[in-house]
Motif scaffolding. Structure first.
Motif, mmCIF file in Angstrom:
data_model
loop_
_atom_site.group_PDB
_atom_site.id
_atom_site.type_symbol
_atom_site.label_atom_id
_atom_site.label_comp_id
_atom_site.label_asym_id
_atom_site.label_seq_id
_atom_site.Cartn_x
_atom_site.Cartn_y
_atom_site.Cartn_z
ATOM 1 N N SER A 22 0.823 -1.206 0.000
ATOM 2 C CA SER A 22 0.000 0.000 0.000
ATOM 3 C C SER A 22 0.862 1.263 0.000
ATOM 4 O O SER A 22 0.454 2.297 -0.546
ATOM 5 N N GLU A 215 -6.587 -16.115 0.037
ATOM 6 C CA GLU A 215 -6.216 -15.309 -1.128
ATOM 7 C C GLU A 215 -5.352 -14.158 -0.638
ATOM 8 O O GLU A 215 -5.824 -13.270 0.057
ATOM 9 N N ALA A 216 -4.057 -14.178 -0.979
ATOM 10 C CA ALA A 216 -3.116 -13.165 -0.494
ATOM 11 C C ALA A 216 -2.406 -12.444 -1.630
ATOM 12 O O ALA A 216 -1.375 -11.813 -1.403
ATOM 13 N N SER A 217 -2.959 -12.534 -2.850
ATOM 14 C CA SER A 217 -2.358 -11.859 -3.999
ATOM 15 C C SER A 217 -3.037 -10.545 -4.341
ATOM 16 O O SER A 217 -2.435 -9.660 -4.941
ATOM 17 N N GLY A 218 -4.320 -10.433 -3.989
ATOM 18 C CA GLY A 218 -5.040 -9.208 -4.278
ATOM 19 C C GLY A 218 -5.494 -9.075 -5.725
ATOM 20 O O GLY A 218 -5.599 -7.975 -6.238
ATOM 21 N N PHE A 223 -8.828 -14.640 -6.482
ATOM 22 C CA PHE A 223 -9.988 -14.763 -5.594
ATOM 23 C C PHE A 223 -10.890 -15.901 -6.067
ATOM 24 O O PHE A 223 -11.309 -16.758 -5.282
ATOM 25 N N LEU A 238 -10.312 -13.891 2.586
ATOM 26 C CA LEU A 238 -9.972 -12.842 1.624
ATOM 27 C C LEU A 238 -9.011 -11.877 2.284
ATOM 28 O O LEU A 238 -9.427 -10.903 2.919
ATOM 29 N N GLY A 240 -6.032 -10.501 0.609
ATOM 30 C CA GLY A 240 -5.524 -9.500 -0.316
ATOM 31 C C GLY A 240 -6.569 -8.440 -0.623
ATOM 32 O O GLY A 240 -7.740 -8.757 -0.848
ATOM 33 N N ASP A 241 -6.162 -7.172 -0.621
ATOM 34 C CA ASP A 241 -7.044 -6.072 -1.000
ATOM 35 C C ASP A 241 -7.058 -6.009 -2.526
ATOM 36 O O ASP A 241 -6.067 -5.622 -3.142
ATOM 37 N N LEU A 242 -8.165 -6.407 -3.144
ATOM 38 C CA LEU A 242 -8.188 -6.603 -4.590
ATOM 39 C C LEU A 242 -7.833 -5.327 -5.352
ATOM 40 O O LEU A 242 -8.364 -4.252 -5.077
ATOM 41 N N SER A 243 -6.948 -5.485 -6.322
ATOM 42 C CA SER A 243 -6.550 -4.367 -7.184
ATOM 43 C C SER A 243 -7.362 -4.334 -8.473
ATOM 44 O O SER A 243 -7.239 -3.402 -9.263
ATOM 45 N N TRP A 267 -9.549 -7.544 8.189
ATOM 46 C CA TRP A 267 -8.981 -6.201 8.071
ATOM 47 C C TRP A 267 -8.063 -5.930 9.248
ATOM 48 O O TRP A 267 -8.499 -5.950 10.405
#
Length: 348
Positions: A22, A215-218, A223, A238, A240-243, A267
């Protein structure tokens, strides 16, 4: 020198600061709440003056919890600081750790154990995020798990799954060097090149799938792969914060329904209750059951920040975990940290 911050502020000399994905987005894409902004929320440091309550004394080494909760928020009342609506945050909503000193509320400090370096202390925050994520899942007997993404967060999640009782953890990543780090840490790895993570998992588990998929790729595609890798009554975390956006195909929704899957959002981490929080568990585990030292690929000095962030934003260099050594104490520990790290040995 910084102005006092929060309740019972303590002056801390910043030791080391880890670079989060981030941070790179804030630098390279402008994804931030406002600028100018001093980056850095993965922080360790040394207490400069005794804390107001006497809980910390000058010279104590600490990790710094970056969230500054809103006392009036109902989530704060139950210790869920990061679930509040109007919390503040070092390195995100206010200036963070890439400077020499920071004023920190006493409640946000956690003492580092003897023998834990300031460089390692900068990884307490991501280790806490990973622990908070996997604790969302219930670990059944003889459990299997998949982690998609072998970056620092993914490898920390894999280690916590093992600590919490998962018998077999599979780690998937397209990056060969990151797979090597995962194998060094004792995990079975999956190369999804030419196939998909879920297809490889089905091969590895005889068609059953895994009890817990992280899921740690985002990425939207990973996902979906995490969902399709889960066994009946499996759990999908979930992390990874999805890009990218993700569309749920009818087949995926049907799989969630017919396999009775559980999707778990996560979170940040918890620093409460005092003494038994996730952060307390992290600092008690570092160097024992959880290895953060082997994740550090680079240690730089603060003066190199501009070029380092440019390289990370452009993806012109390979890196696993990048850390800035800010204080003289952290700089003195940098060479030893790199010499002991398996990730550093993967740097070309």
């Amino acid at each position: 020198m910084p102005e006092p911050v929060g309740d019972r502020p303590v002056l801390v000399r910043i030791g080391a600061v880890g670079v989060c994905g981030s941070d790179v987005l804030r630098f390279g894409v402008g994804k931030g709440y406002g600028f100018p902004l001093v980056l850095g929320h993965e922080m360790s440091g040394t207490v400069v003056e005794d804390s107001p309550s006497g809980a910390f004394t000058s010279g104590d080494r600490v990790a710094i919890f970056p969230c500054l909760p809103d006392a009036a928020d109902p989530m704060t009342e139950i210790g869920e600081f990061t679930l509040g609506t109007h919390y503040d945050y070092f390195g995100s909503r206010r200036d963070g750790g890439l400077e020499e000193y920071l004023s920190v509320p006493e409640r946000n400090l956690v003492r580092l154990p003897e023998g834990v370096s300031l460089v390692e202390g900068a990884l307490v925050e991501p280790a806490g995020v990973a622990l908070h994520a996997v604790r969302k899942a219930t670990v059944p007997a003889n459990a299997t798990a998949l982690v998609i993404g072998a970056g620092p967060i993914g490898l920390l999640a894999a280690q916590w799954l093992r600590v919490l009782g998962v018998v077999r953890v599979l780690v998937s990543d397209i990056d060969e060097r990151k797979r090597r780090v995962a194998e060094h840490l004792g995990f079975d790895t999956i190369d999804p090149t030419g196939s998909t993570s879920d297809a490889r998992v089905m091969e590895a588990t005889g068609g059953r799938g895994v009890d817990i998929a992280v899921e740690a790729s985002g990425l939207g595609i990973t996902f979906l792969q995490a969902v399709h890798a889960a066994a009946h009554r499996g759990q999908v975390v979930l992390l990874g914060d999805l890009s990218t956006d993700v569309d749920l195909p009818k087949e995926t929704v049907s799989r969630i329904l017919r396999r009775e899957l559980t999707l778990l959002g996560t979170w940040n981490a918890r620093i409460t209750p005092r003494g038994q929080s996730e952060w307390d568990m992290v600092v008690a585990s570092i160097g024992r059951t959880v290895n953060v030292a082997d994740l550090v690929s680079h240690v730089f000095e603060l003066e190199q920040a501009q070029s380092v962030f440019e390289d990370l934003a452009d993806r012109s260099v390979w890196a696993n975990k990048t850390v800035f050594a800010v204080s003289d104490e952290a700089k003195a520990e940098a060479d030893a940290a790199l010499a002991a790290s398996f990730s550093a040995k993967q740097v070309p």
